[in-house]
Design an enzyme around this catalytic site. Structure first.
Site, PDB file in Angstrom:
ATOM      1  N   ASP A 176       0.889  -1.060  -0.165  1.00 44.22           N
ATOM      2  CA  ASP A 176      -0.062   0.049  -0.060  1.00 44.22           C
ATOM      3  C   ASP A 176       1.000   1.111   0.133  1.00 44.22           C
ATOM      4  O   ASP A 176       1.794   1.418   0.412  1.00 44.22           O
ATOM      5  CB  ASP A 176      -0.948   0.216   1.332  1.00 44.22           C
ATOM      6  CG  ASP A 176      -2.084   0.714   1.107  1.00 44.22           C
ATOM      7  OD1 ASP A 176      -3.307   0.162   1.085  1.00 44.22           O
ATOM      8  OD2 ASP A 176      -2.266   1.874   0.767  1.00 44.22           O
ATOM      9  N   ASP A 209       3.881   2.949  -4.430  1.00 48.73           N
ATOM     10  CA  ASP A 209       2.528   3.905  -4.877  1.00 48.73           C
ATOM     11  C   ASP A 209       2.592   3.222  -6.353  1.00 48.73           C
ATOM     12  O   ASP A 209       3.575   3.290  -7.101  1.00 48.73           O
ATOM     13  CB  ASP A 209       3.328   5.378  -5.346  1.00 48.73           C
ATOM     14  CG  ASP A 209       2.163   6.205  -5.809  1.00 48.73           C
ATOM     15  OD1 ASP A 209       1.449   5.649  -6.589  1.00 48.73           O
ATOM     16  OD2 ASP A 209       2.560   7.438  -6.089  1.00 48.73           O
ATOM     17  N   TYR A 248     -14.826   6.809 -12.887  1.00 49.95           N
ATOM     18  CA  TYR A 248     -14.434   5.376 -12.316  1.00 49.95           C
ATOM     19  C   TYR A 248     -15.097   4.386 -13.431  1.00 49.95           C
ATOM     20  O   TYR A 248     -14.324   3.375 -13.473  1.00 49.95           O
ATOM     21  CB  TYR A 248     -15.552   5.449 -10.938  1.00 49.95           C
ATOM     22  CG  TYR A 248     -15.116   4.384 -10.205  1.00 49.95           C
ATOM     23  CD1 TYR A 248     -14.045   4.104  -9.496  1.00 49.95           C
ATOM     24  CD2 TYR A 248     -16.273   3.474  -9.980  1.00 49.95           C
ATOM     25  CE1 TYR A 248     -13.772   3.017  -8.833  1.00 49.95           C
ATOM     26  CE2 TYR A 248     -16.009   2.200  -8.891  1.00 49.95           C
ATOM     27  CZ  TYR A 248     -14.831   1.975  -8.771  1.00 49.95           C
ATOM     28  OH  TYR A 248     -14.853   1.191  -7.877  1.00 49.95           O
ATOM     29  N   LYS A 287     -12.788   1.330 -14.613  1.00 46.04           N
ATOM     30  CA  LYS A 287     -12.996  -0.106 -14.347  1.00 46.04           C
ATOM     31  C   LYS A 287     -13.113  -1.057 -15.594  1.00 46.04           C
ATOM     32  O   LYS A 287     -13.039  -2.110 -15.708  1.00 46.04           O
ATOM     33  CB  LYS A 287     -14.177  -0.177 -13.388  1.00 46.04           C
ATOM     34  CG  LYS A 287     -13.691   0.314 -12.046  1.00 46.04           C
ATOM     35  CD  LYS A 287     -12.402  -0.259 -11.422  1.00 46.04           C
ATOM     36  CE  LYS A 287     -12.137   0.031 -10.111  1.00 46.04           C
ATOM     37  NZ  LYS A 287     -10.959  -0.492  -9.323  1.00 46.04           N
TER      38      LYS A 287
HETATM   39  N1  LIG Z   1     -15.703  -0.973  -1.723  1.00 47.28           N
HETATM   40  C1  LIG Z   1     -16.565  -1.009  -2.856  1.00 47.28           C
HETATM   41  O1  LIG Z   1     -17.717  -1.089  -2.743  1.00 47.28           O
HETATM   42  C2  LIG Z   1     -15.940  -1.680  -4.198  1.00 47.28           C
HETATM   43  C3  LIG Z   1     -16.823  -2.043  -5.177  1.00 47.28           C
HETATM   44  C4  LIG Z   1     -16.255  -2.431  -6.355  1.00 47.28           C
HETATM   45  C5  LIG Z   1     -14.941  -2.444  -6.625  1.00 47.28           C
HETATM   46  N2  LIG Z   1     -14.150  -1.552  -5.470  1.00 47.28           N
HETATM   47  C6  LIG Z   1     -12.695  -1.865  -6.096  1.00 47.28           C
HETATM   48  O2  LIG Z   1     -12.022  -2.620  -5.064  1.00 47.28           O
HETATM   49  C7  LIG Z   1     -10.725  -1.935  -4.827  1.00 47.28           C
HETATM   50  C8  LIG Z   1     -10.427  -1.733  -3.176  1.00 47.28           C
HETATM   51  O3  LIG Z   1     -11.360  -1.208  -2.651  1.00 47.28           O
HETATM   52  P1  LIG Z   1     -11.493  -0.984  -1.063  1.00 47.28           P
HETATM   53  O4  LIG Z   1     -12.967  -0.788  -0.823  1.00 47.28           O
HETATM   54  O5  LIG Z   1     -10.704  -1.874  -0.477  1.00 47.28           O
HETATM   55  O6  LIG Z   1     -11.098   0.615  -1.000  1.00 47.28           O
HETATM   56  P2  LIG Z   1     -10.260   1.208   0.240  1.00 47.28           P
HETATM   57  O7  LIG Z   1     -10.123   2.626  -0.075  1.00 47.28           O
HETATM   58  O8  LIG Z   1     -10.598   0.919   1.320  1.00 47.28           O
HETATM   59  O9  LIG Z   1      -8.742   0.766  -0.040  1.00 47.28           O
HETATM   60  C9  LIG Z   1      -7.801   1.346  -1.346  1.00 47.28           C
HETATM   61  C10 LIG Z   1      -6.536   1.254  -0.833  1.00 47.28           C
HETATM   62  O10 LIG Z   1      -5.931   1.624  -1.930  1.00 47.28           O
HETATM   63  C11 LIG Z   1      -4.483   2.360  -1.399  1.00 47.28           C
HETATM   64  N3  LIG Z   1      -4.107   2.938  -2.857  1.00 47.28           N
HETATM   65  C12 LIG Z   1      -4.822   4.079  -3.190  1.00 47.28           C
HETATM   66  N4  LIG Z   1      -4.032   4.632  -4.187  1.00 47.28           N
HETATM   67  C13 LIG Z   1      -2.836   3.978  -4.148  1.00 47.28           C
HETATM   68  C14 LIG Z   1      -1.481   4.080  -4.940  1.00 47.28           C
HETATM   69  N5  LIG Z   1      -1.241   4.925  -5.692  1.00 47.28           N
HETATM   70  N6  LIG Z   1      -0.574   3.318  -4.678  1.00 47.28           N
HETATM   71  C15 LIG Z   1      -0.730   2.100  -3.620  1.00 47.28           C
HETATM   72  N7  LIG Z   1      -1.826   2.178  -2.878  1.00 47.28           N
HETATM   73  C16 LIG Z   1      -3.020   2.742  -3.184  1.00 47.28           C
HETATM   74  C17 LIG Z   1      -5.095   3.218  -0.548  1.00 47.28           C
HETATM   75  O11 LIG Z   1      -4.018   3.714   0.517  1.00 47.28           O
HETATM   76  C18 LIG Z   1      -6.079   2.296   0.390  1.00 47.28           C
HETATM   77  O12 LIG Z   1      -5.479   1.507   1.447  1.00 47.28           O
HETATM   78  C19 LIG Z   1     -10.798  -0.633  -5.519  1.00 47.28           C
HETATM   79  O13 LIG Z   1      -9.961  -0.779  -6.673  1.00 47.28           O
HETATM   80  C20 LIG Z   1     -11.920  -0.527  -5.602  1.00 47.28           C
HETATM   81  O14 LIG Z   1     -12.513   0.300  -6.838  1.00 47.28           O
HETATM   82  C21 LIG Z   1     -14.420  -1.526  -4.498  1.00 47.28           C
END
Ligand SMILES: NC(=O)c1ccc[n+]([C@@H]2O[C@H](COP(=O)([O-])OP(=O)(O)OC[C@H]3O[C@@H](n4cnc5c(N)ncnc54)[C@H](O)[C@@H]3O)[C@@H](O)[C@H]2O)c1
Length: 256
Positions: free
Chosen positions: A37, A64, A155, A159
């Protein structure tokens, strides 16, 4: 301690709501999990909380995913420590909500950089490892939004692009023994959604969401983690180029 026989799984965004659940399930399935992360403290907290459920002690590395040098340094470190990479789960993601008419270009660029360029950079850097080991698996976390139905253009576009990238990778990397699939979850209750500035009534929003979902319930992080763990494993050895919707049926057209 480094176990040379262990399968190695890297989970980006492992400090997040879905990434942490995915890391936990992969660890319980016996993978040596590397939690990645950009927020190192978040990934360390997750490693601490899931460590007792994992067969092997999880490892934390920060990177990153939008920065090619940072990604290359990460893959170099994984190569140095483990010499292999069996499962790469690209879960790091962002969503910036705005109406198209007011959409800031910076939000578009950030969303594309994290959600699309990041997985590409990770995979590009991992190809030499995969070529050497003759196997590998990528699971990209897309979203139900890839099929539309989300009034959030950057978004949805990111995706959908990630699905295109996944299918292209499946064709290109298949001859190396590498599989690539996407998991597309619907709304999951994680910090990702709790922080949304556009939703003032979260409870009401969830009620409406459940009402139009065929199974009448929300997806949990563990549902997504189970799908990822299956696709990452040898149990899915002949599955590549697929999108697995974990949506309780909400990806289907409604009855009208
Ligand atoms: N939560 C939902 O409802 C949902 C639904 C569909 C898809 N998603 C997808 O699932 C994935 C995870 O979602 P989540 O709910 O765990 O989100 P979250 O916001 O809880 O976690 C995302 C993590 O990504 C890290 N991050 C962001 N930019 C970064 C970078 N440049 N380099 C390294 N790390 C980075 C953040 O620090 C964070 O810890 C995402 O791709 C999101 O689009 C989420």
């Amino acid at each position: 301690m480094n176990n040379p026989l262990a399968r190695v799984a890297v989970v980006t965004g492992a400090g997040g709501g879905l990434g942490s659940a995915i890391a936990q399930e992969l660890g319980a399935d016996g993978f040596q999990v590397v939690l990645v992360d950009r927020d190192r403290a978040a990934a360390e907290a997750v490693a601490g909380s899931i460590g007792d459920k994992a067969v092997l002690q999880p490892c934390v590395l920060s990177a990153d995913v939008t920065d090619a040098e940072s990604v290359q340094a990460l893959v170099n470190e994984i190569t140095r420590r483990y010499g292999r990479l069996d499962a790469l789960v690209n879960s790091a993601g962002v969503e910036r909500v705005s109406a198209l008419e007011q959409a800031p270009e910076a939000d578009w660029d950030l969303t594309m950089d994290v959600n699309v360029k990041g997985p590409m950079l990770l995979c590009r850097a991992a190809v030499p490892l995969w070529r050497a080991q003759g196997s590998g698996s990528v699971v990209n976390i897309s979203s139900r939004a890839w099929i539309g139905g989300s009034a959030n253009s950057s978004y949805s576009a990111s995706k959908a692009a990630l699905v295109g990238l996944t299918k292209s990778m499946a064709v290109e990397l298949g001859p190396l023994g590498v599989r690539a699939n996407a998991v597309a979850p619907s709304f999951v209750r994680t910090p990702f959604n709790e922080q949304r500035s556009d939703v003032t009534d979260m409870a009401g929003m969830i009620e409406r969401y459940e009402a139009f979902t065929p199974l009448r319930r929300l997806v949990d992080p563990v549902d997504v983690a189970n799908a990822v763990t299956f696709l990452a494993s040898e149990r899915a050895r002949n599955i590549t180029g697929e999108v697995l919707h974990v949506c309780a049926g909400s990806q289907l057209p409604p009855i009208v």
